[in-house]
Design a protein around this motif. Structure first.
Motif, PDB file in Angstrom:
ATOM      1  N   VAL A 295       0.922  -1.202   0.487  1.00  0.00           N
ATOM      2  CA  VAL A 295      -0.078   0.093   0.353  1.00  0.00           C
ATOM      3  C   VAL A 295       1.062   1.232  -0.055  1.00  0.00           C
ATOM      4  CG1 VAL A 295      -1.993  -1.133   1.059  1.00  0.00           C
ATOM      5  CG2 VAL A 295      -0.730   0.097   2.510  1.00  0.00           C
ATOM      6  N   ASN A 296       0.310   2.678  -0.438  1.00  0.00           N
ATOM      7  CA  ASN A 296       1.064   3.694  -0.389  1.00  0.00           C
ATOM      8  C   ASN A 296       1.113   4.007   1.094  1.00  0.00           C
ATOM      9  OD1 ASN A 296       0.616   4.217  -3.429  1.00  0.00           O
ATOM     10  ND2 ASN A 296      -1.069   4.795  -2.976  1.00  0.00           N
ATOM     11  N   SER A 297       2.531   4.687   1.713  1.00  0.00           N
ATOM     12  CA  SER A 297       2.702   4.616   2.863  1.00  0.00           C
ATOM     13  C   SER A 297       2.807   5.948   2.962  1.00  0.00           C
ATOM     14  CB  SER A 297       4.212   3.169   3.601  1.00  0.00           C
ATOM     15  OG  SER A 297       4.574   3.911   4.961  1.00  0.00           O
ATOM     16  N   TYR A 298       4.585   6.490   2.063  1.00  0.00           N
ATOM     17  CA  TYR A 298       5.180   7.822   3.053  1.00  0.00           C
ATOM     18  C   TYR A 298       5.699   7.974   1.527  1.00  0.00           C
ATOM     19  CZ  TYR A 298       9.359   4.593   3.769  1.00  0.00           C
ATOM     20  OH  TYR A 298      10.403   3.717   3.492  1.00  0.00           O
ATOM     21  N   GLY A 299       6.541   9.712   1.505  1.00  0.00           N
ATOM     22  CA  GLY A 299       7.319  10.097   1.047  1.00  0.00           C
ATOM     23  C   GLY A 299       8.425  10.823   1.695  1.00  0.00           C
ATOM     24  N   TYR A 300       8.901  11.713   0.972  1.00  0.00           N
ATOM     25  CA  TYR A 300      10.403  12.358   1.575  1.00  0.00           C
ATOM     26  C   TYR A 300       9.909  14.117   0.231  1.00  0.00           C
ATOM     27  CZ  TYR A 300      12.139   8.378   3.764  1.00  0.00           C
ATOM     28  OH  TYR A 300      12.783   7.216   4.179  1.00  0.00           O
ATOM     29  N   GLY A 301       9.046  14.996   1.674  1.00  0.00           N
ATOM     30  CA  GLY A 301       8.999  15.703   1.190  1.00  0.00           C
ATOM     31  C   GLY A 301       8.497  16.753   0.459  1.00  0.00           C
ATOM     32  N   SER A 302       7.880  17.513   0.347  1.00  0.00           N
ATOM     33  CA  SER A 302       6.987  18.187  -0.760  1.00  0.00           C
ATOM     34  C   SER A 302       7.212  17.680  -1.907  1.00  0.00           C
ATOM     35  CB  SER A 302       6.242  19.177  -0.561  1.00  0.00           C
ATOM     36  OG  SER A 302       7.712  20.491  -0.866  1.00  0.00           O
ATOM     37  N   ASN A 303       8.459  17.623  -2.598  1.00  0.00           N
ATOM     38  CA  ASN A 303       9.197  17.508  -4.035  1.00  0.00           C
ATOM     39  C   ASN A 303       9.355  16.593  -4.008  1.00  0.00           C
ATOM     40  OD1 ASN A 303       8.468  20.115  -4.733  1.00  0.00           O
ATOM     41  ND2 ASN A 303      10.747  20.874  -3.889  1.00  0.00           N
ATOM     42  N   SER A 304       8.302  15.351  -3.088  1.00  0.00           N
ATOM     43  CA  SER A 304       9.209  14.246  -3.845  1.00  0.00           C
ATOM     44  C   SER A 304       8.225  13.311  -4.606  1.00  0.00           C
ATOM     45  CB  SER A 304       8.956  12.811  -2.014  1.00  0.00           C
ATOM     46  OG  SER A 304       8.768  11.495  -2.183  1.00  0.00           O
ATOM     47  N   THR A 305       9.253  12.577  -5.195  1.00  0.00           N
ATOM     48  CA  THR A 305       9.240  11.881  -6.599  1.00  0.00           C
ATOM     49  C   THR A 305       9.231  10.525  -6.153  1.00  0.00           C
ATOM     50  OG1 THR A 305      11.920  11.521  -7.094  1.00  0.00           O
ATOM     51  CG2 THR A 305      10.479  13.647  -7.639  1.00  0.00           C
ATOM     52  N   LYS A 306       9.015   9.786  -5.283  1.00  0.00           N
ATOM     53  CA  LYS A 306       8.972   8.218  -4.975  1.00  0.00           C
ATOM     54  C   LYS A 306       7.791   8.138  -3.539  1.00  0.00           C
ATOM     55  CE  LYS A 306      12.823   5.710  -6.800  1.00  0.00           C
ATOM     56  NZ  LYS A 306      13.236   4.426  -6.399  1.00  0.00           N
ATOM     57  N   MET A 307       6.605   7.044  -4.010  1.00  0.00           N
ATOM     58  CA  MET A 307       6.159   6.479  -3.379  1.00  0.00           C
ATOM     59  C   MET A 307       6.544   5.523  -2.645  1.00  0.00           C
ATOM     60  SD  MET A 307       3.785   7.144  -1.344  1.00  0.00           S
ATOM     61  CE  MET A 307       2.533   7.844  -2.493  1.00  0.00           C
ATOM     62  N   TYR A 308       6.946   4.922  -1.161  1.00  0.00           N
ATOM     63  CA  TYR A 308       7.174   4.191  -0.775  1.00  0.00           C
ATOM     64  C   TYR A 308       5.956   3.122   0.403  1.00  0.00           C
ATOM     65  CZ  TYR A 308      11.588   6.080  -1.235  1.00  0.00           C
ATOM     66  OH  TYR A 308      13.165   5.809  -2.056  1.00  0.00           O
ATOM     67  N   GLY A 309       6.387   1.432  -0.709  1.00  0.00           N
ATOM     68  CA  GLY A 309       5.416   1.000   0.366  1.00  0.00           C
ATOM     69  C   GLY A 309       5.743  -0.120   1.232  1.00  0.00           C
ATOM     70  N   PRO A 310       5.407  -0.120   2.177  1.00  0.00           N
ATOM     71  CA  PRO A 310       6.055  -1.589   3.147  1.00  0.00           C
ATOM     72  C   PRO A 310       6.009  -2.979   2.690  1.00  0.00           C
ATOM     73  CG  PRO A 310       3.569  -1.982   3.856  1.00  0.00           C
ATOM     74  CD  PRO A 310       3.674   0.333   3.098  1.00  0.00           C
ATOM     75  N   TYR A 311       7.013  -3.968   2.979  1.00  0.00           N
ATOM     76  CA  TYR A 311       6.839  -4.765   2.424  1.00  0.00           C
ATOM     77  C   TYR A 311       6.260  -5.816   3.106  1.00  0.00           C
ATOM     78  CZ  TYR A 311       8.506  -9.919   1.267  1.00  0.00           C
ATOM     79  OH  TYR A 311       9.296 -11.197   0.538  1.00  0.00           O
ATOM     80  N   TRP A 312       4.984  -6.333   2.090  1.00  0.00           N
ATOM     81  CA  TRP A 312       4.022  -7.434   2.284  1.00  0.00           C
ATOM     82  C   TRP A 312       4.806  -8.955   2.852  1.00  0.00           C
ATOM     83  CZ3 TRP A 312      -1.529  -7.317   0.913  1.00  0.00           C
ATOM     84  CH2 TRP A 312      -1.870  -5.602   0.683  1.00  0.00           C
ATOM     85  N   GLY A 313       5.682  -9.141   4.274  1.00  0.00           N
ATOM     86  CA  GLY A 313       5.750 -10.539   5.175  1.00  0.00           C
ATOM     87  C   GLY A 313       4.567 -11.289   5.158  1.00  0.00           C
ATOM     88  N   SER A 314       5.524 -12.443   6.229  1.00  0.00           N
ATOM     89  CA  SER A 314       4.473 -13.032   6.766  1.00  0.00           C
ATOM     90  C   SER A 314       4.209 -12.193   8.227  1.00  0.00           C
ATOM     91  CB  SER A 314       5.152 -14.149   7.883  1.00  0.00           C
ATOM     92  OG  SER A 314       5.879 -14.740   7.071  1.00  0.00           O
ATOM     93  N   VAL A 315       4.299 -10.600   8.963  1.00  0.00           N
ATOM     94  CA  VAL A 315       3.499 -10.521   9.803  1.00  0.00           C
ATOM     95  C   VAL A 315       1.555  -9.622   9.399  1.00  0.00           C
ATOM     96  CG1 VAL A 315       3.763  -8.391  11.635  1.00  0.00           C
ATOM     97  CG2 VAL A 315       5.905 -10.128  10.885  1.00  0.00           C
TER      98      VAL A 315
END
Length: 327
Positions: A295-315
């Motif tokens: 899922v969409n989780s976080y990015g860095y800054g107002s000019n962020s060019t990447k969206m980060y998402g969590p790795y869906w593992g066993s937890v």
């Protein structure tokens, strides 16, 4: 938050991925939720007694809800270790960019027609109305919705109330109705400490007009423990400027590890979606018909060019199992 480069990379070679297709959703095995907030086998859950969410979320309240990225930012600020990333730079732009004109290239995002199983979620935390994105996922109960952990729990802190899913939202309309959650689930690592590594949550919604969510809008298969570095297409409803949250956007690209905070174990794809897109689904491949894998989780800054998402593992799979098999 998401980006729009469409990579025509097909990938159905998931090696160790555990795939849960629509037809196999009944394989989930987990105990149903307790009527009280509980931590069971690494999963925190809360039953919601207030089922009036649909009535509460008028078109006006939906439009005025605040992107919940402010909640994720708190967790990022607590955990980030890289001195190169300042607290005010962490997270995607939400209220910070109001009144300014951030240099975000909207061409990095693709506009999408509504997708029946993808929508917006509205909820209340601490007396404030928030908005995120979400997706209907395959489940034994046929009423399970995936989103970001910070879209249903403060991480750490209280669970949301009046949590309502509006699939295929477009310009204030709810073509498939408003589905109110009766229980919320998150990994205890999120609900107890706000660990960005596990920023995913699941909601179980009540039937609407006697019908299950998946039977009305469909549901995506989900994948856990897949290979890293896959190609994804992510969707969401960015609401912070320069977007308005009224229509669906997408981003596409090959995932790479977060170089700033590797302890998050997350991956990012090219994307500049802003606040409000949190919780939107990542699909393996190049369309919304693939297996959901983050899922969409976080990015860095107002000019962020990447969206980060969590790795869906066993937890995270454990939280899914608990939600998907709940009554």
């Amino acid at each position: 938050m998401t980006s729009p480069r469409t990579l025509a990379t097909s990938l159905m070679s998931l090696t160790t991925a555990a795939l849960f297709a629509l037809c196999s959703a009944g394989q989930a095995t987990a105990a149903p939720a307790s009527p009280d907030t509980k931590d069971v086998a690494g999963v925190s859950s809360m039953a919601l007694a207030d089922t009036t969410g649909a009535d509460y979320w008028t078109p006006e309240r939906m439009r005025s809800a605040i992107p919940a990225d402010v909640l994720a930012k708190k967790a990022v600020d607590r955990q980030q270790s890289s001195p190169a990333i300042l607290p005010e730079q962490a997270k995607v732009p939400e209220t910070k960019i109001q009144g300014s004109a951030p240099q975000i290239q909207t061409k990095a995002n693709a506009s999408e027609s509504p997708v029946s199983h993808i929508g917006k979620v509205f909820f209340t935390l601490g007396g404030t109305n928030y908005v995120c994105s979400a997706n209907s996922v395959a489940s034994a109960n046929r009423n399970t919705v995936s989103t970001a952990g910070h879209c249903l729990n403060e991480g750490p802190g209280a669970f949301a109330t009046k949590f309502t899913f509006v699939p295929a939202y477009l310009n204030g309309s709810a073509p498939y109705g408003k589905w109110t959650a009766k229980a919320l689930y998150a990994p205890t690592q999120w609900s107890s400490s706000g660990s960005m590594e596990y920023d995913t949550g699941f909601a179980v919604v009540s039937q609407l007009n006697g019908r299950n969510l998946a039977d009305v809008v469909g549901a995506s298969g989900v994948s856990f423990n897949a290979a890293r570095g896959l190609a994804y297409k992510a969707f969401g409803y960015p609401a912070a400027s320069p977007f308005n949250g009224e229509s669906l956007k997408s981003c596409s690209g090959t995932a790479t590890n977060d170089p700033y905070n590797p302890q998050f174990n997350s991956q990012g794809i090219p994307c500049n979606m802003t606040g409000g897109s949190s919780g939107g689904p990542w699909f393996i491949g190049t369309s919304s018909s693939g297996y959901q894998n983050s899922v969409n989780s976080y990015g860095y800054g107002s000019n962020s060019t990447k969206m980060y998402g969590p790795y869906w593992g066993s937890v995270i799979q454990q939280a899914y199992n608990a939600a998907s098999s709940a009554p």
